[in-house]
Write an enzyme that holds these catalytic residues in place. Structure first.
Site, PDB file in Angstrom:
ATOM      1  N   SER A   1      93.007 -15.434  -7.407  1.00 18.34           N
ATOM      2  CA  SER A   1      93.097 -14.433  -6.351  1.00 18.34           C
ATOM      3  C   SER A   1      91.933 -14.461  -5.378  1.00 18.34           C
ATOM      4  O   SER A   1      91.572 -13.453  -4.800  1.00 18.34           O
ATOM      5  CB  SER A   1      93.193 -13.031  -6.979  1.00 18.34           C
ATOM      6  OG  SER A   1      94.413 -12.881  -7.645  1.00 18.34           O
TER       7      SER A   1
ATOM      8  N   ASP B   1     100.892 -12.635 -11.348  1.00 16.54           N
ATOM      9  CA  ASP B   1      99.432 -12.653 -11.509  1.00 16.54           C
ATOM     10  C   ASP B   1      98.808 -13.979 -11.084  1.00 16.54           C
ATOM     11  O   ASP B   1      97.628 -14.017 -10.715  1.00 16.54           O
ATOM     12  CB  ASP B   1      99.061 -12.419 -12.983  1.00 16.54           C
ATOM     13  CG  ASP B   1      99.355 -11.006 -13.447  1.00 16.54           C
ATOM     14  OD1 ASP B   1      99.249 -10.065 -12.638  1.00 16.54           O
ATOM     15  OD2 ASP B   1      99.680 -10.836 -14.636  1.00 16.54           O
TER      16      ASP B   1
ATOM     17  N   ARG C   1      85.876 -13.018  -3.128  1.00 18.66           N
ATOM     18  CA  ARG C   1      86.561 -12.182  -4.104  1.00 18.66           C
ATOM     19  C   ARG C   1      86.902 -12.956  -5.380  1.00 18.66           C
ATOM     20  O   ARG C   1      87.052 -14.168  -5.337  1.00 18.66           O
ATOM     21  CB  ARG C   1      87.863 -11.665  -3.463  1.00 18.66           C
ATOM     22  CG  ARG C   1      88.557 -10.567  -4.231  1.00 18.66           C
ATOM     23  CD  ARG C   1      89.779 -10.081  -3.461  1.00 18.66           C
ATOM     24  NE  ARG C   1      90.816 -11.091  -3.425  1.00 18.66           N
ATOM     25  CZ  ARG C   1      91.871 -11.053  -2.596  1.00 18.66           C
ATOM     26  NH1 ARG C   1      91.996 -10.059  -1.740  1.00 18.66           N
ATOM     27  NH2 ARG C   1      92.777 -11.998  -2.624  1.00 18.66           N
ATOM     28  N   ASP C   2      87.038 -12.211  -6.484  1.00 18.67           N
ATOM     29  CA  ASP C   2      87.481 -12.811  -7.748  1.00 18.67           C
ATOM     30  C   ASP C   2      86.544 -13.949  -8.152  1.00 18.67           C
ATOM     31  O   ASP C   2      86.983 -15.052  -8.477  1.00 18.67           O
ATOM     32  CB  ASP C   2      88.928 -13.314  -7.588  1.00 18.67           C
ATOM     33  CG  ASP C   2      89.666 -13.411  -8.914  1.00 18.67           C
ATOM     34  OD1 ASP C   2      89.269 -12.724  -9.868  1.00 18.67           O
ATOM     35  OD2 ASP C   2      90.648 -14.166  -8.986  1.00 18.67           O
TER      36      ASP C   2
ATOM     37  N   ASP D   1      87.799  -5.657 -10.325  1.00 15.92           N
ATOM     38  CA  ASP D   1      87.003  -6.738 -10.946  1.00 15.92           C
ATOM     39  C   ASP D   1      85.598  -6.918 -10.370  1.00 15.92           C
ATOM     40  O   ASP D   1      84.758  -7.563 -11.001  1.00 15.92           O
ATOM     41  CB  ASP D   1      87.704  -8.112 -10.857  1.00 15.92           C
ATOM     42  CG  ASP D   1      88.994  -8.150 -11.630  1.00 15.92           C
ATOM     43  OD1 ASP D   1      89.284  -7.183 -12.358  1.00 15.92           O
ATOM     44  OD2 ASP D   1      89.716  -9.147 -11.504  1.00 15.92           O
TER      45      ASP D   1
ATOM     46  N   TYR E   1      90.918  -4.172  -1.540  1.00 17.41           N
ATOM     47  CA  TYR E   1      90.768  -5.438  -2.276  1.00 17.41           C
ATOM     48  C   TYR E   1      90.632  -6.603  -1.305  1.00 17.41           C
ATOM     49  O   TYR E   1      91.570  -7.369  -1.089  1.00 17.41           O
ATOM     50  CB  TYR E   1      91.995  -5.619  -3.184  1.00 17.41           C
ATOM     51  CG  TYR E   1      91.908  -6.758  -4.190  1.00 17.41           C
ATOM     52  CD1 TYR E   1      90.856  -6.839  -5.079  1.00 17.41           C
ATOM     53  CD2 TYR E   1      92.900  -7.725  -4.255  1.00 17.41           C
ATOM     54  CE1 TYR E   1      90.784  -7.862  -6.008  1.00 17.41           C
ATOM     55  CE2 TYR E   1      92.838  -8.755  -5.184  1.00 17.41           C
ATOM     56  CZ  TYR E   1      91.781  -8.819  -6.058  1.00 17.41           C
ATOM     57  OH  TYR E   1      91.719  -9.837  -6.981  1.00 17.41           O
TER      58      TYR E   1
END
Ligand SMILES: *[C@@H]1O[C@H](CO)[C@@H](O)[C@H](O)[C@H]1NC(C)=O
Ligand SMILES: *[C@@H]1O[C@H](CO)[C@@H](O)[C@H](O)[C@H]1NC(C)=O
Length: 460
Positions: free
Chosen positions: A197, A415, A190-191, A237, A185
């Protein structure tokens, strides 16, 4: 949206190609490579595949890095991202940890799952802060339930070696076979469709090259411990965002990089025999009728263009989410979706995958799915208020398509923050169905953990 990753000094990440000798973990050979082919003191240039050799720790002969001798079939790289045809280069015994052929069946069968010392320490600290003795006793049990370790920063990659060494020692002492569970990850940008995140690498600043270094470092660790099995969830994701969120500029901009990066990850992890499940979102995301066929097409086209890496076992669903595997009745928020739980989603997706050449096996995260019908919208994903731990990890899944129920997200790790001033604030974390007073993503969230414990279903 899933996990915290701090920014690192990028100077740490840039390989020193200007040196006459390649640095530790840097590339030191391969088709079209023009940099140094010798490594700094303490490292050895080890052949990985015709396109890639790498400086790995140690001065011993390469055979100590590659204890197995089964040659990896060159077809695993023949349709990779480089267009240079595979020559007749002999794959030598120095291929790192090449483990040949994956087992035919469920890779979890017969293995003891390694439990993360880091998560166990978090649980121990949390238990110490619970005054109610009954709740504390239940909470303490969570330390023995295996979760996945998220490698969400390049600086964490040495920890994989620590865990693999520990697992190898436990294996030797107990005579049981051990399996270590990881999440890969660290994509650049990212995200791309959320804020909580976003990671350490950006596409604009050498992100793909940095990501390859990150993958190389994971591969180097795995290669050192060929007797320990590793199972990986690949990039939560990322591919799902490419199915549904290309209207978001950051996702559209990331598309080619995500595809190249995930391709590189699965090809390289394949060389050391890591069993891989690509992240496939969840029923409320890719399970909608309009999304499920495009999703199957994306997974299979990426898989095939990567050369159908044989250790790609299937897909992971519901990672860090809250859906039921089997819902007794549809949650009202799922109205309109015939695939209103993970089992229905998997049953609908599997034939589409099979017909397009992708292996239809699954793992399903149930870590925080114990309580249902508590969300106001299906898309709510942040510290859902009133959540309980769910079905504990088991290969007794009730479905031949599902290899294992797993806990991918370590329950109790946050989260996303409720601090609206934080640069990583995402509005989902401030909704009425999100637990209030949340710290930054990835850090410990005591109140949320205590609720997961007290509402666990089945009870702890
Ligand atoms: C637990 O208690 C200690 C000492 O009382 C405190 O420093 C720490 O912040 C607490 N941790 C959590 C997660 O509440
Ligand atoms: C909220 O975030 C801002 C910006 O990062 C920070 O300065 C502030 O201390 C945070 N507030 C709390 C309560 O953590």
């Amino acid at each position: 949206m899933l996990k915290f990753a701090a920014l690192l000094s990028l100077t740490f990440l840039i390989p020193a190609f200007v040196d006459a000798q390649a640095s530790l973990y840097a590339q030191c050979g391969g088709t079209g490579f023009s940099g140094p082919t010798t490594c700094v003191s303490g490292a050895t240039c080890v052949f990985s595949n015709p396109y890639y050799s790498q400086c790995l720790p140690g001065t011993a002969s390469a055979s100590t890095v590659a204890p197995t001798t089964t040659a990896k079939p060159t077809t695993t790289v023949s349709t990779g991202p480089t267009t240079t045809p595979v020559g007749t280069t002999t794959v030598t015994s120095s291929a790192p940890g090449s483990t040949g052929t994956p087992v035919a069946g469920n890779p979890f069968t017969g293995f003891t799952i390694y439990t993360s010392p880091y998560y166990a320490a978090e649980i121990q600290a949390a238990v110490g802060n619970i005054t109610d003795a009954t709740t504390a006793a239940k909470a303490a049990k969570v330390a023995n339930i295996p979760t996945f370790t998220w490698f969400d920063q390049i600086s964490k990659t040495p920890l994989l070696g620590t865990y693999l060494a520990d697992a190898a020692a436990k294996q030797a002492a107990s005579g049981q076979k051990y399996l270590v569970q990881i999440v890969v990850y660290d994509l650049p940008d990212r995200d791309c469709a959320a804020a909580a995140s976003n990671g350490e690498f950006t596409i604009a600043n050498n992100g793909l090259a940095n990501y390859k270094t990150y993958i190389d470092q994971l591969v180097a660790q795995v290669a050192l411990y060929p007797t320990v099995r590793v199972v990986a969830v690949i990039e939560p994701d990322s591919l799902a965002n490419l199915v549904t969120n290309l209207n978001v500029a950051k996702c559209a901009n990331a598309q080619t990089t995500y595809l190249a990066a995930v391709t590189y990850a699965i090809q390289q992890l394949n060389t050391v025999g890591v069993y891989m499940y690509l992240d496939a979102g969840h029923a409320g995301w890719l399970g909608w009728p309009a999304n499920i066929q495009p999703a199957a097409q994306l997974f299979s086209s990426l898989f095939k263009s990567a050369g159908s890496p044989s250790f790609v076992r299937g897909l992971a669903t519901n990672v860090a989410n809250y859906n039921a595997l089997v819902a007794a009745t549809p949650d009202p928020i799922t109205q309109g979706n015939p695939n209103y739980d993970e089992q229905l989603y998997i049953n609908a997706l599997a034939p589409l995958l099979t017909s397009s050449g992708f292996p239809a096996h699954f793992i399903v995260d149930q870590g925080r799915s114990g309580v249902q019908n508590i969300r106001q919208q299906w898309g709510d994903w942040c510290n859902v208020l009133g959540s309980g731990f769910g079905t504990q990890p088991t290969t007794n899944t009730g479905s031949s398509l599902i290899d294992s129920i797993v806990w991918v997200k370590p329950g109790g790790e946050c989260d996303g923050t409720t601090n609206t001033s934080s640069p990583r604030y995402d509005y989902h974390c401030g909704l009425a169905d999100a637990t209030p007073n949340a710290p930054e993503a990835g850090t410990w969230f005591q109140n949320f953990f205590v609720t997961l414990v007290t509402k666990a279903n089945p009870a702890l």
